[in-house]
Design an enzyme around this catalytic site. Sequence first.
Site, PDB file in Angstrom:
ATOM      1  CD  GLU A 191       2.957   1.914  -2.950  1.00  0.00           C
ATOM      2  OE1 GLU A 191       3.699   1.393  -2.090  1.00  0.00           O
ATOM      3  OE2 GLU A 191       1.791   2.260  -2.714  1.00  0.00           O
ATOM      4  CB  THR A 228      -1.159   0.270  -5.631  1.00  0.00           C
ATOM      5  OG1 THR A 228      -1.720   1.093  -6.640  1.00  0.00           O
ATOM      6  CG2 THR A 228      -0.080   1.023  -4.879  1.00  0.00           C
ATOM      7  CE1 TYR A 229      -4.879  -7.211  -8.057  1.00  0.00           C
ATOM      8  CE2 TYR A 229      -6.107  -7.334  -6.006  1.00  0.00           C
ATOM      9  CZ  TYR A 229      -5.849  -7.804  -7.279  1.00  0.00           C
ATOM     10  OH  TYR A 229      -6.559  -8.872  -7.757  1.00  0.00           O
TER      11      TYR A 229
HETATM   12  P1  FAD Z   1      -2.298  -7.813   7.772  1.00  0.00           P
HETATM   13  O1  FAD Z   1      -0.929  -7.602   8.270  1.00  0.00           O
HETATM   14  O2  FAD Z   1      -2.665  -9.142   7.250  1.00  0.00           O
HETATM   15  O3  FAD Z   1      -3.343  -7.491   8.917  1.00  0.00           O
HETATM   16  C1  FAD Z   1      -3.498  -6.191   9.433  1.00  0.00           C
HETATM   17  C2  FAD Z   1      -3.935  -6.274  10.879  1.00  0.00           C
HETATM   18  O4  FAD Z   1      -5.200  -6.939  10.938  1.00  0.00           O
HETATM   19  C3  FAD Z   1      -3.012  -7.073  11.757  1.00  0.00           C
HETATM   20  O5  FAD Z   1      -1.933  -6.313  12.238  1.00  0.00           O
HETATM   21  C4  FAD Z   1      -3.961  -7.520  12.833  1.00  0.00           C
HETATM   22  O6  FAD Z   1      -4.185  -6.477  13.733  1.00  0.00           O
HETATM   23  C5  FAD Z   1      -5.242  -7.751  12.077  1.00  0.00           C
HETATM   24  N1  FAD Z   1      -5.367  -9.166  11.694  1.00  0.00           N
HETATM   25  C6  FAD Z   1      -5.240  -9.710  10.455  1.00  0.00           C
HETATM   26  N2  FAD Z   1      -5.437 -11.041  10.506  1.00  0.00           N
HETATM   27  C7  FAD Z   1      -5.696 -11.344  11.790  1.00  0.00           C
HETATM   28  C8  FAD Z   1      -5.991 -12.544  12.481  1.00  0.00           C
HETATM   29  N3  FAD Z   1      -6.082 -13.729  11.853  1.00  0.00           N
HETATM   30  N4  FAD Z   1      -6.224 -12.497  13.812  1.00  0.00           N
HETATM   31  C9  FAD Z   1      -6.166 -11.331  14.468  1.00  0.00           C
HETATM   32  N5  FAD Z   1      -5.886 -10.147  13.878  1.00  0.00           N
HETATM   33  C10 FAD Z   1      -5.661 -10.159  12.573  1.00  0.00           C
HETATM   34  N6  FAD Z   1      -4.076  -1.755   0.064  1.00  0.00           N
HETATM   35  C11 FAD Z   1      -4.612  -2.075  -1.154  1.00  0.00           C
HETATM   36  O7  FAD Z   1      -5.816  -2.325  -1.249  1.00  0.00           O
HETATM   37  N7  FAD Z   1      -3.826  -2.109  -2.299  1.00  0.00           N
HETATM   38  C12 FAD Z   1      -2.494  -1.856  -2.260  1.00  0.00           C
HETATM   39  O8  FAD Z   1      -1.819  -1.912  -3.289  1.00  0.00           O
HETATM   40  C13 FAD Z   1      -1.886  -1.515  -0.992  1.00  0.00           C
HETATM   41  N8  FAD Z   1      -0.568  -1.251  -0.898  1.00  0.00           N
HETATM   42  C14 FAD Z   1      -0.005  -1.020   0.340  1.00  0.00           C
HETATM   43  C15 FAD Z   1       1.378  -0.841   0.432  1.00  0.00           C
HETATM   44  C16 FAD Z   1       1.995  -0.632   1.661  1.00  0.00           C
HETATM   45  C17 FAD Z   1       3.490  -0.442   1.736  1.00  0.00           C
HETATM   46  C18 FAD Z   1       1.179  -0.588   2.857  1.00  0.00           C
HETATM   47  C19 FAD Z   1       1.811  -0.373   4.198  1.00  0.00           C
HETATM   48  C20 FAD Z   1      -0.193  -0.756   2.768  1.00  0.00           C
HETATM   49  C21 FAD Z   1      -0.819  -0.967   1.522  1.00  0.00           C
HETATM   50  N9  FAD Z   1      -2.191  -1.181   1.396  1.00  0.00           N
HETATM   51  C22 FAD Z   1      -2.746  -1.471   0.170  1.00  0.00           C
HETATM   52  C23 FAD Z   1      -3.082  -1.025   2.564  1.00  0.00           C
HETATM   53  C24 FAD Z   1      -3.320  -2.368   3.299  1.00  0.00           C
HETATM   54  O9  FAD Z   1      -4.049  -3.236   2.464  1.00  0.00           O
HETATM   55  C25 FAD Z   1      -4.097  -2.041   4.565  1.00  0.00           C
HETATM   56  O10 FAD Z   1      -3.276  -1.353   5.471  1.00  0.00           O
HETATM   57  C26 FAD Z   1      -4.779  -3.240   5.247  1.00  0.00           C
HETATM   58  O11 FAD Z   1      -5.720  -2.735   6.202  1.00  0.00           O
HETATM   59  C27 FAD Z   1      -3.844  -4.150   5.995  1.00  0.00           C
HETATM   60  O12 FAD Z   1      -3.080  -4.881   5.140  1.00  0.00           O
HETATM   61  P2  FAD Z   1      -1.859  -5.785   5.725  1.00  0.00           P
HETATM   62  O13 FAD Z   1      -1.346  -6.588   4.628  1.00  0.00           O
HETATM   63  O14 FAD Z   1      -0.919  -4.947   6.478  1.00  0.00           O
HETATM   64  O15 FAD Z   1      -2.710  -6.700   6.718  1.00  0.00           O
END
Ligand code: FAD
Length: 301
Positions: A9, A40-41
């Site tokens: 990454e 990343t974004y």
């Molecule tokens: P999701 O899985 O959509 O949600 C996270 C949590 O929020 C869920 O587990 C749940 O507890 C809660 N939630 C969400 N929707 C609901 C709902 N409808 N109802 C109830 N609870 C809900 N961030 C960046 O800005 N840019 C990047 O490039 C980036 N790269 C990343 C790469 C990796 C490998 C990882 C692990 C993280 C990265 N992140 C990045 C960070 C990420 O954006 C954060 O961790 C963010 O807080 C959660 O994103 P997610 O896609 O896991 O969220």
Amino acid sequence: MSELGVSFEFFPPKTEAMQKKLWGAVEKLSPLEPGFISVTYGAGGSTRSRTHETVSRLVKETGLKVAAHLTCVAATKDEVDEVLRDYWAAGVRHIVALRGDPPGGPGDPYTPHPGGYANAAELAEGARKIADFEISVGCYPEKHPDSPSNAADIDMLKRKVDAGATRGLTQFFFDNDAYLRYLDRVRDAGIDIPIAPGIMPVTNFASVRRMADVCGATLPGRLVKLFANLDGDPETRRLIAATVAAEQCLDLAERGVKDFHFYTLNRDDLVFALCHMLGLRPKPLAADMLEASEEKKAASS
Ligand code: FAD
């Protein structure tokens, strides 16, 4: 260890000097033949054009499979869909679909943008409607801080898989037992996608401590002690960082882990050494890449 799979990454560079560093790292790590690399974004979409430029250039100039990270933050569905269409047109076939963090940073309550995708599951579904993207998603061995329980966290992962995700990449962690227990919970829930551990070589302990705090990763006491009193001694910190990351990777490999996702922070040295220790060796560059690389060197000299 021939079946080992790695991904790297990177983040989009801001300056000319950072640009050089990124391309140097890509050049050094490419011959390890990663399954893919990703870019990343920035939080709140702040790197939208830089991520796009970096990803497009990587697609054009390397023979590597390149994944673009994308978040739902501060954008309508139409705006995100436009980004997705632009990626597809630029030859990108793999998206790391993420919800993103609230504008105030992780820890603040998250409010979806009105008219936007609410979370990564919705984004994954939206992306699959636009084109036949491969979708990876974030996973949380120590649960996402917004998840009320481990079970709710796994439910969210299940929603992402049902929406089309075929690979998980974990948040960084330092407790291998926690990762393996998480994998057990995931498999018990009937989720069978590969979930690569996200490995973060700790070079700046103070900043990793801050990140671990907000994203809920446990910092084992052993690690805190190892880095104590070294704030002004980057050389020793780097040596210790290499040892800690090597121990973590080798332990995971011994316990059967075959895929690793490295948070490179655009540096190649530690990650290259870790891959070497895991048994990966660089392959000679293909003739066309070699030619492109020679041309690039000639142009920059
Ligand atoms: P999701 O899985 O959509 O949600 C996270 C949590 O929020 C869920 O587990 C749940 O507890 C809660 N939630 C969400 N929707 C609901 C709902 N409808 N109802 C109830 N609870 C809900 N961030 C960046 O800005 N840019 C990047 O490039 C980036 N790269 C990343 C790469 C990796 C490998 C990882 C692990 C993280 C990265 N992140 C990045 C960070 C990420 O954006 C954060 O961790 C963010 O807080 C959660 O994103 P997610 O896609 O896991 O969220």
